[in-house]
Design an enzyme around this catalytic site. Structure first.
Site, short mmCIF file in Angstrom:
data_model
loop_
_atom_site.label_atom_id
_atom_site.label_comp_id
_atom_site.label_asym_id
_atom_site.label_seq_id
_atom_site.Cartn_x
_atom_site.Cartn_y
_atom_site.Cartn_z
N LYS A 371 -28.80 -11.32 -2.20
CA LYS A 371 -27.41 -11.62 -1.32
C LYS A 371 -27.83 -11.11 0.17
CE LYS A 371 -23.20 -9.52 -1.69
NZ LYS A 371 -21.74 -9.19 -1.76
N ARG A 376 -29.17 -12.74 5.65
CA ARG A 376 -29.69 -12.53 6.94
C ARG A 376 -30.76 -13.83 7.11
NH1 ARG A 376 -28.48 -7.96 4.57
NH2 ARG A 376 -28.52 -5.84 5.78
N SER A 517 -26.02 3.83 5.95
CA SER A 517 -25.32 2.42 5.89
C SER A 517 -26.51 1.45 6.46
CB SER A 517 -24.16 2.33 6.56
OG SER A 517 -23.75 1.15 6.67
N GLN A 519 -25.80 -1.62 6.54
CA GLN A 519 -25.12 -2.68 7.51
C GLN A 519 -24.65 -2.11 8.98
OE1 GLN A 519 -21.31 -3.20 5.21
NE2 GLN A 519 -22.18 -4.52 3.74
N ASP A 665 -25.38 0.11 -4.42
CA ASP A 665 -24.41 -1.22 -5.06
C ASP A 665 -24.53 -1.19 -6.46
OD1 ASP A 665 -23.19 -2.19 -2.80
OD2 ASP A 665 -24.75 -3.58 -2.45
N ARG A 696 -14.91 2.21 -5.57
CA ARG A 696 -15.82 2.30 -6.81
C ARG A 696 -15.68 3.41 -7.62
NH1 ARG A 696 -20.40 -1.95 -4.82
NH2 ARG A 696 -19.07 -3.85 -5.05
#
Ligand code: NAP
Length: 782
Positions: A371, A376, A517, A519, A665, A696
């Site tokens: 993913k 990207r 992170s 992101q 994840d 989570r």
């Protein structure tokens, strides 16, 4: 006028809805108590007749009466058993009714409401089915006087090309939407009761402002009808129209089907919604002019741009209409009939997984493309100079949201077809301002990375997302980008929507990431492409480096030293060929499943084993898992391998801190492994898990509790004591990874596990249910 008993049963009994149903339609759903004592339907045509028939079928009214100007219509309605009685005097018809449904043409509503008003009881609720709301509300306001506060404007989004009570259909509204447009004056209790009756008829009720309704309907219903009428008329006017129609094929028939609708009704609608219709007609005229220009200029890119955007957009709203996931519409086109390979897909908008205990996982399972890399590949391919070919693209909702965003910014993207995508890059400065906010669906990656990438564009842009994404923090990316000179605002408490002001010069900065992170790191580096000078980011712990690697693959130098990555703005990206490896995050469920289910042996080919992603393998191996990496090789700068996993006894461990960001994840799956391990598994330092698609830690803890797994929750982690556990009902809260993890838990559970809210599984793993069942999981989708 009353229906005479033709069956020898006294009238009231024969026509009381419950009795009719119990005698004539065994098995039909009937309310134990009618919602209304007496319903009056004024205007007994297709819409009114269907409303009456549905009310009757579901036992929603003690009695149903019709008001119509035509005696013939009333006779027909009674003869068909749709209503019990009727009157041409509208005030008479509504006497004693606690619900009045008006379904005449919109232009007649003012007159009709004035005519029926003298018969209205003090508490009667009045609603309507008119296709235009603004004018109906104005008419109701002028006609109803003190009854106006109990007028609930409505519009069922259902219909047929046929008119009249003869076309009435008790199931017309089932699984269709009904829009209510109450005004400030509308009594909420009246709205609630109208909502209840539509819901009982099987409809989904939405609420919106009247103006918005009229604008949306002008675009999505009134304009297409106008175009269909116009196209057929234009062709019919030509001298040789008979010849043209003789050779017209299915496409023509499909496109013009709605020109068979009732001209009188549509004439009425076009006039009553004039302003909004003209506005959408102007918009369409601009669109058709652009199309004409592209054809006349032989502008292949512009043509492909228009059509690929249209193609994807249509797949998107077909999916919404069919209440299925985006990916399903994407793969199956319009056809809701599922092929053999998709029998495990539910027809429900939000399927439930039911997994029964036992089973083992064997064979070869090729999980979908990564993913992170799929996202990207679209971003960098779009900003590159030249044409980029991507293979193994993940056709999941998140990556498709990124793809659609770039299409909305003018990039021509062909596909995806079987994971192949061709991107006609526009260069770093070639994106165009989108005409509307960019919708990121459920995808946090899209929103955060795009915030960085769009911070340095020349145009303003707004990024929005679904309800779940709209709760996720965005300040973590906005804040460093502001330091670079970007103008970015976020919504309430730093959440979406994200609004970016264009034309701001960016300056390179050094940023010490406060959290591990990928992101945030990527957003700053992507912003850095547009910044003057150097941009560098230092991370507190290693995170995924796909952005850095892929920038390198596109020929953009990224300097990496220890925990710091740096680049210099102002360069260019060169198009390339990319093969996206299978996603280790998706493989993780199978790594856990095959480890915990006795006698399993599974091969997962061509999985990306980027060292920033293999935390799950390291953790499972520490727990005793038997995982082998075979055939290791390089695929476009990313290391890949075939993973072979065999069942093995697992033991609890303290998860090493340095592995936490590398498996962030995959923890939902690892928690299931922990529940099956001997002893305690302890995770700390994972507060990041609380701001993923769901909290989570808590959602997994609730699920583990439902199965009877002993555990203790910490602010930054969890302790799980392994052992045997039972079945139960799990709320996934729309989190795909939670749903898939608990599906694997069934391999060791002693009872069935029901997992609710599984629609988002398609966001990262389209086809999960089929693949898992193929490998040996006892999974059913409901
Ligand atoms: P329809 O089948 O033609 O029925 C219209 C009904 O209204 C008939 O009972 C007719 O009575 C009565 N009527 C017609 N002109 C009238 C007038 N000037 N004064 C009093 N009554 C009059 O139409 P429909 O499809 O049911 O549409 C009814 C409403 O639903 C319209 O407002 C339309 O915008 C809305 N709507 C239609 C659709 C659709 O697809 N058809 C979908 C959603 C909403 P007689 O039988 O006595 O002539």
């Amino acid at each position: 006028m009353r229906r005479e008993p033709a069956c020898g049963i006294p009238c009231q009994i024969r026509f009381a809805p419950r009795e009719v149903l119990l005698q004539c339609e065994p098995g039909a759903f009937v309310m134990s108590e009618p919602l209304f004592n007496r319903i009056a339907v004024i205007g007994l045509g297709l819409i009114g007749g269907s409303f009456a028939a549905a009310a009757r079928k579901h036992g929603l009214a003690g009695s149903i009466v019709a008001g119509s100007r035509s005696a013939r219509t009333l006779e027909q309605g009674i003869a068909l058993g749709v209503v019990d009685e009727g009157s041409q005097d509208l005030a008479e018809a509504v006497k004693g009714a606690d619900l009045v449904f008006v379904s005449t043409p919109v232009s007649a509503m003012g007159k009709v409401l004035s005519a029926l008003k003298p018969g209205l009881s003090r508490t009667a609720i009045i609603t309507d089915g008119g296709s235009v709301k603004g004018n109906v509300i104005t008419a109701a306001h002028a006609s109803l006087g003190e009854h106006y506060s109990r007028f609930v404007p409505g519009h069922p989004i259902a219909g047929k090309e046929k008119s009249g009570v003869g076309a009435a259909d008790a199931d017309l509204y089932r699984d269709h939407r009904v829009i209510l447009t109450p005004t400030e004056a509308t009594d909420p209790a009246a709205t609630a009761r109208v909502r209840a009756i539509w819901t009982a008829m099987g409809a989904e009720v939405l609420q919106m402002a009247p103006d918005y309704h009229d604008q949306v309907l002008a675009e999505t219903s009134h304009l297409p009808h106008l175009l269909a009428f116009s196209l057929v008329d234009t062709l019919a006017r030509q001298g040789d129209s008979t010849e043209i129609f003789r050779y017209a094929a299915g496409g023509f028939r499909d496109f013009t089907r709605i020109a068979s609708s009732d001209p009188v009704m549509w004439h009425d609608i076009f006039r009553e919604n004039k302003a909004a219709l003209l506005q959408s007609l102007d918009l369409f005229s601009d669109g058709i002019a652009r199309f004409r220009q592209a054809v006349s200029d032989d502008d292949s890119d512009a043509l492909m741009g228009i059509m690929t955007r249209a193609n994807t957009a249509r797949a998107h709203f077909m999916a919404m209409n069919e209440r299925t996931s985006y990916t399903r519409a994407h793969h199956s086109g319009d056809n809701t009939t599922m092929t053999d390979s998709t029998i495990l897909q539910s027809k429900s908008a939000n399927p439930t997984f039911v997994v029964t205990p036992g089973g083992r996982l064997t064979g070869r399972v090729r999980v979908p493309g990564d993913k992170s890399m799929s996202h990207r590949s679209i971003m960098l391919g779009s900003l590159a100079e030249g044409v980029t070919q991507v293979e193994g693209f993940l056709e999941g909702e998140d990556a498709l949201a990124t793809l659609q965003a770039f299409r909305d910014m003018g990039v021509v993207i062909e596909g995806p077809h079987n994971g192949q995508v061709t991107i006609h890059g526009v260069g770093l400065h070639g994106l165009k301002a989108p005409t509307k906010p960019l919708y990121m669906g459920n995808s946090g990656t899209s929103m955060r990375l795009l915030t960085g990438l769009l911070a340095g564009q020349a145009f303003d842009v707004e990024l929005t997302g679904d309800a779940s994404l709209s709760k996720r923090p965005m300040e973590r990316v906005a804040s460093p980008l502001r330091e670079m000179g970007a103008q970015i605002s976020t919504g309430n408490e730093g959440r979406p929507p994200v609004r970016i002001r264009g034309g701001q010069p960016l300056k390179g900065i050094h940023y010490d990431l406060p959290m591990a992170s990928a992101q945030v790191k990527s957003a700053v580096l992507l912003g850095g492409l547009y910044a003057e000078g150097d941009t560098s980011v230092t991370e507190p712990a290693p995170t995924r480096d796909h952005t850095e690697r892929m920038l390198g693959g596109f020929g953009y130098e990224v300097r990496r030293e220890g925990a710091t990555s740096a680049l210099t703005g102002g360069g260019t990206l060169a198009a390339c060929k990319l093969e996206v490896p299978a996603d280790i995050s998706s493989a993780a469920f199978f790594l856990v499943g095959a480890s915990i289910a006795a006698d399993s042996e599974l091969t997962l080919p061509h999985v990306g084993i980027n060292p920033t992603r293999t935390g799950v393998i390291d953790i499972l191996k520490l727990m005793g898992a038997d995982i082998r990496l075979e055939n290791q090789r390089d695929a476009g700068g990313e290391p890949v391998a075939d993973l072979v996993v065999k069942a093995a006894p697992l033991k609890g461990i303290e998860i090493p801190q340095e592995l936490v960001p590398l498996a962030i994840d995959e923890f939902p799956a690892i928690f299931i492994a922990a529940a099956c391990a001997e002893g305690d598994t302890v995770l700390r330092g994972a507060e990041e898990l609380r701001v993923k698609e769901s909290d989570r830690i808590q959602v997994m803890a609730d699920g583990l509790a439902a199965l009877g797994v002993d555990h203790e929750v910490f602010e930054d982690g969890i302790r799980i004591s392994g052992g045997s556990f039972g079945g139960g009902e799990i709320q996934s809260h729309g989190d795909h990874r939670i749903a898939m993890s608990f599906a694997m838990a069934s391999l060791r559970a002693t009872g069935p596990i029901t997992i609710n809210d599984c629609a988002n599984v398609a966001t990262s793993f389209p086809g999960f249910a089929q693949l898992a069942a193929h490998a040996g999981l006892n999974l059913e989708v409901k």
